[in-house]
Write a protein that holds these residues in place. Structure first.
Motif, mmCIF file in Angstrom:
data_model
loop_
_atom_site.group_PDB
_atom_site.id
_atom_site.type_symbol
_atom_site.label_atom_id
_atom_site.label_comp_id
_atom_site.label_asym_id
_atom_site.label_seq_id
_atom_site.Cartn_x
_atom_site.Cartn_y
_atom_site.Cartn_z
ATOM 1 N N ASP A 184 0.846 -1.192 0.000
ATOM 2 C CA ASP A 184 0.000 0.000 0.000
ATOM 3 C C ASP A 184 0.880 1.240 0.000
ATOM 4 O O ASP A 184 2.116 1.148 -0.096
ATOM 5 C CB ASP A 184 -0.966 -0.005 1.204
ATOM 6 N N ALA A 185 0.261 2.406 0.113
ATOM 7 C CA ALA A 185 1.009 3.653 0.012
ATOM 8 C C ALA A 185 1.964 3.870 1.177
ATOM 9 O O ALA A 185 3.043 4.447 1.002
ATOM 10 C CB ALA A 185 0.045 4.832 -0.098
ATOM 11 N N LEU A 186 1.599 3.421 2.372
ATOM 12 C CA LEU A 186 2.520 3.581 3.503
ATOM 13 C C LEU A 186 3.738 2.693 3.318
ATOM 14 O O LEU A 186 4.866 3.102 3.619
ATOM 15 C CB LEU A 186 1.810 3.267 4.823
ATOM 16 N N SER A 187 3.529 1.494 2.797
ATOM 17 C CA SER A 187 4.667 0.638 2.473
ATOM 18 C C SER A 187 5.555 1.317 1.444
ATOM 19 O O SER A 187 6.791 1.316 1.567
ATOM 20 C CB SER A 187 4.170 -0.706 1.931
ATOM 21 N N GLY A 188 4.957 1.936 0.434
ATOM 22 C CA GLY A 188 5.738 2.677 -0.554
ATOM 23 C C GLY A 188 6.484 3.845 0.062
ATOM 24 O O GLY A 188 7.646 4.101 -0.263
ATOM 25 N N ALA A 189 5.822 4.555 0.979
ATOM 26 C CA ALA A 189 6.460 5.694 1.644
ATOM 27 C C ALA A 189 7.659 5.250 2.467
ATOM 28 O O ALA A 189 8.668 5.966 2.561
ATOM 29 C CB ALA A 189 5.449 6.420 2.521
ATOM 30 N N LEU A 190 7.560 4.079 3.073
ATOM 31 C CA LEU A 190 8.651 3.570 3.902
ATOM 32 C C LEU A 190 9.747 2.903 3.087
ATOM 33 O O LEU A 190 10.658 2.298 3.640
ATOM 34 C CB LEU A 190 8.099 2.606 4.957
ATOM 35 N N MET A 191 9.661 3.015 1.762
ATOM 36 C CA MET A 191 10.763 2.651 0.868
ATOM 37 C C MET A 191 11.606 3.868 0.498
ATOM 38 O O MET A 191 12.647 3.728 -0.143
ATOM 39 C CB MET A 191 10.219 2.020 -0.417
ATOM 40 N N ASN A 192 11.165 5.055 0.867
ATOM 41 C CA ASN A 192 11.843 6.281 0.454
ATOM 42 C C ASN A 192 13.283 6.298 0.942
ATOM 43 O O ASN A 192 13.549 6.282 2.147
ATOM 44 C CB ASN A 192 11.079 7.494 0.991
ATOM 45 N N ALA A 193 14.212 6.341 -0.003
ATOM 46 C CA ALA A 193 15.630 6.292 0.344
ATOM 47 C C ALA A 193 16.180 7.636 0.784
ATOM 48 O O ALA A 193 17.158 7.704 1.547
ATOM 49 C CB ALA A 193 16.433 5.790 -0.852
ATOM 50 N N GLY A 194 15.567 8.734 0.327
ATOM 51 C CA GLY A 194 16.098 10.064 0.634
ATOM 52 C C GLY A 194 16.254 10.345 2.114
ATOM 53 O O GLY A 194 17.306 10.839 2.546
ATOM 54 N N PRO A 195 15.235 10.053 2.949
ATOM 55 C CA PRO A 195 15.363 10.333 4.372
ATOM 56 C C PRO A 195 16.355 9.425 5.098
ATOM 57 O O PRO A 195 16.642 9.654 6.274
ATOM 58 C CB PRO A 195 13.936 10.089 4.902
ATOM 59 N N VAL A 196 16.859 8.405 4.415
ATOM 60 C CA VAL A 196 17.874 7.538 5.016
ATOM 61 C C VAL A 196 19.267 7.968 4.571
ATOM 62 O O VAL A 196 20.173 8.115 5.390
ATOM 63 C CB VAL A 196 17.617 6.055 4.652
ATOM 64 N N ILE A 197 19.442 8.220 3.276
ATOM 65 C CA ILE A 197 20.787 8.517 2.777
ATOM 66 C C ILE A 197 21.205 9.964 3.038
ATOM 67 O O ILE A 197 22.353 10.241 3.400
ATOM 68 C CB ILE A 197 20.894 8.171 1.271
ATOM 69 N N HIS A 198 20.279 10.925 2.900
ATOM 70 C CA HIS A 198 20.696 12.332 2.916
ATOM 71 C C HIS A 198 20.870 12.954 4.304
ATOM 72 O O HIS A 198 21.818 13.739 4.491
ATOM 73 C CB HIS A 198 19.721 13.167 2.082
ATOM 74 N N PRO A 199 20.016 12.696 5.291
ATOM 75 C CA PRO A 199 20.218 13.358 6.585
ATOM 76 C C PRO A 199 21.585 13.102 7.226
ATOM 77 O O PRO A 199 22.254 14.065 7.641
ATOM 78 C CB PRO A 199 19.060 12.819 7.438
ATOM 79 N N PRO A 200 22.064 11.832 7.303
ATOM 80 C CA PRO A 200 23.415 11.676 7.868
ATOM 81 C C PRO A 200 24.480 12.384 7.031
ATOM 82 O O PRO A 200 25.441 12.940 7.584
ATOM 83 C CB PRO A 200 23.619 10.156 7.856
ATOM 84 N N LEU A 201 24.317 12.383 5.711
ATOM 85 C CA LEU A 201 25.335 12.989 4.857
ATOM 86 C C LEU A 201 25.419 14.498 5.036
ATOM 87 O O LEU A 201 26.518 15.068 5.033
ATOM 88 C CB LEU A 201 25.054 12.658 3.390
ATOM 89 N N ILE A 202 24.282 15.179 5.166
ATOM 90 C CA ILE A 202 24.375 16.636 5.315
ATOM 91 C C ILE A 202 24.683 17.037 6.759
ATOM 92 O O ILE A 202 25.436 17.992 6.986
ATOM 93 C CB ILE A 202 23.100 17.352 4.811
ATOM 94 N N LEU A 203 24.144 16.317 7.720
ATOM 95 C CA LEU A 203 24.347 16.717 9.113
ATOM 96 C C LEU A 203 25.755 16.378 9.598
ATOM 97 O O LEU A 203 26.354 17.148 10.353
ATOM 98 C CB LEU A 203 23.297 16.065 10.006
ATOM 99 N N MET A 204 26.295 15.244 9.153
ATOM 100 C CA MET A 204 27.637 14.864 9.575
ATOM 101 C C MET A 204 28.721 15.497 8.704
ATOM 102 O O MET A 204 29.904 15.405 9.024
ATOM 103 C CB MET A 204 27.762 13.339 9.601
#
Length: 366
Positions: free
Chosen positions: A188-208
């Motif tokens: 479903d759409a929530l399952s699709g939303a929880l596939m989003n790679a951006g919130p996993v790859i980008h926050p550590p990269l910009i904050l660190m």
């Protein structure tokens, strides 16, 4: 197929060129119609990718049609591709809601659970047409614009895990999308939303990498900015995402981000060794303003806020995501979740799990 492309960013340029190059009838709309001037003046959009250099005609017979009126742009389209930042979803949803008709499929790559925003906007507009909203985990393209009429595509998605809202319309919607993208069904759409790679790859990269980003005029967070310490944080953050998916009953494959970095793991969304394609291009050496860049405004303040809110609702701890969100708030001075994409902001936090499943499957019932 008649396809409407929405937006004026990297992904929209790539989508318009890609769909036109595959022989589809493409109508292109963006809020700032005047920004199409370089394309119209040139009469073409230039594309550079692994196949070489080519041009797709703009504004001429057989080419991409740019349209100033949103209603006319979406009229008769079988698919509407919306590769715009998540923070632009509410405005577009309100604008487009009165114009959607039975059978249309709106594709949000990625969506950050934006499908519920579009569906609710339709309900609020009194539009009862049977449109479907689908979302996946990433843009179908590793792309960057160069000037006003050129786009460089370093990679194309090979697997796009996609969920549909409402889920009961999945078979029909995915049959349409399969004609143009390598979509793979998820629940479903929530399952699709929880596939989003951006919130996993980008926050550590910009904050660190906050120090180098503020010190240097340009910095490649994906090249020298990707060090072992940061990868370990990214892996821990991704483990929280996967634990949340598992707790909610969503099935594997979960598309672990580790596969993005390797040549010998399971094929990730952009194929094997996609990270190498990205860094080899040099297109991600850029200036990133930590207050305004979409990695902060979209992937942190929307994506991480959604992840932590779903974790809180489901009783699944997300300490790394919560910690990164807090650090981001200290940098920007804005409150965590200021992007408005938490379950509370979406009006879904009062549902129990059965109620959530009902909404995800049936949509917003009157």
């Amino acid at each position: 197929m008649k396809i409407t492309v929405i937006g004026g960013g990297h992904g929209s340029y790539a989508a318009a060129a890609d769909m036109s190059g595959k022989g589809h009838e493409v109508i292109w709309w963006r809020r700032d119609h005047g920004a199409f001037a370089p394309l119209l003046d040139a009469g073409e959009i230039r594309v550079d990718d692994h196949r070489g250099h080519r041009a797709q005609p703009i504004g001429t017979e057989g080419g991409i049609t740019v349209e100033a009126d949103l209603g006319r742009a979406v009229a008769g389209a079988e698919t509407i591709i919306v590769p715009i930042p998540a923070f632009s979803h509410p405005d577009l949803a309100e604008r487009i809601a009165p114009h959607l008709t039975d059978g249309q499929v709106v594709y949000l790559p990625p969506g950050s659970f934006g499908s519920v925003i579009f569906a609710r906007a339709m309900a609020d507009a009194g539009n009862s047409a049977k449109a479907a909203f689908a979302e996946t985990g990433t843009l179908p393209y590793l792309a960057r614009k160069h000037g006003g009429n050129r786009v460089v595509v370093s990679g194309y998605a090979t697997r796009l895990p996609t969920g549909v809202f409402p889920a009961h319309d999945s078979e029909r919607a995915l049959a349409v999308l399969t004609k143009i993208y390598p979509v793979e069904p998820v629940e479903d759409a929530l399952s699709g939303a929880l596939m989003n790679a951006g919130p996993v790859i980008h926050p550590p990269l910009i904050l660190m990498n906050a120090g180098p980003l503020e010190h240097f005029a340009a910095w490649d967070i994906h090249n020298e900015g990707t060090q072992d310490a940061i990868r370990r944080v990214t892996s821990a953050l991704d483990a929280e995402r996967i634990a949340l998916r598992t707790a909610l009953g969503y099935a594997a494959p979960h598309f672990p981000l580790a596969d993005h970095y390797t040549a010998d793991g399971d094929e990730w969304m952009y194929g094997n060794a996609a990270h190498d394609k990205l860094t080899d291009s040099g297109d991600w050496r850029e200036h990133i303003d930590l207050h305004t860049h979409r990695y902060m405004t979209e992937d942190v303040e929307i994506g991480l806020a959604l992840l932590t809110s779903v974790g809180h609702w489901a009783g699944v701890p997300t300490p790394v995501a919560s910690g990164l969100l807090a650090i981001a708030g200290a940098i920007t001075g804005r409150s965590p979740g200021s992007g408005g994409r938490t379950l509370a902001a979406l009006g879904l936090d009062g549902l129990d799990r059965d109620g959530m499943k009902q909404v995800l499957r049936e949509g917003f019932l009157s």
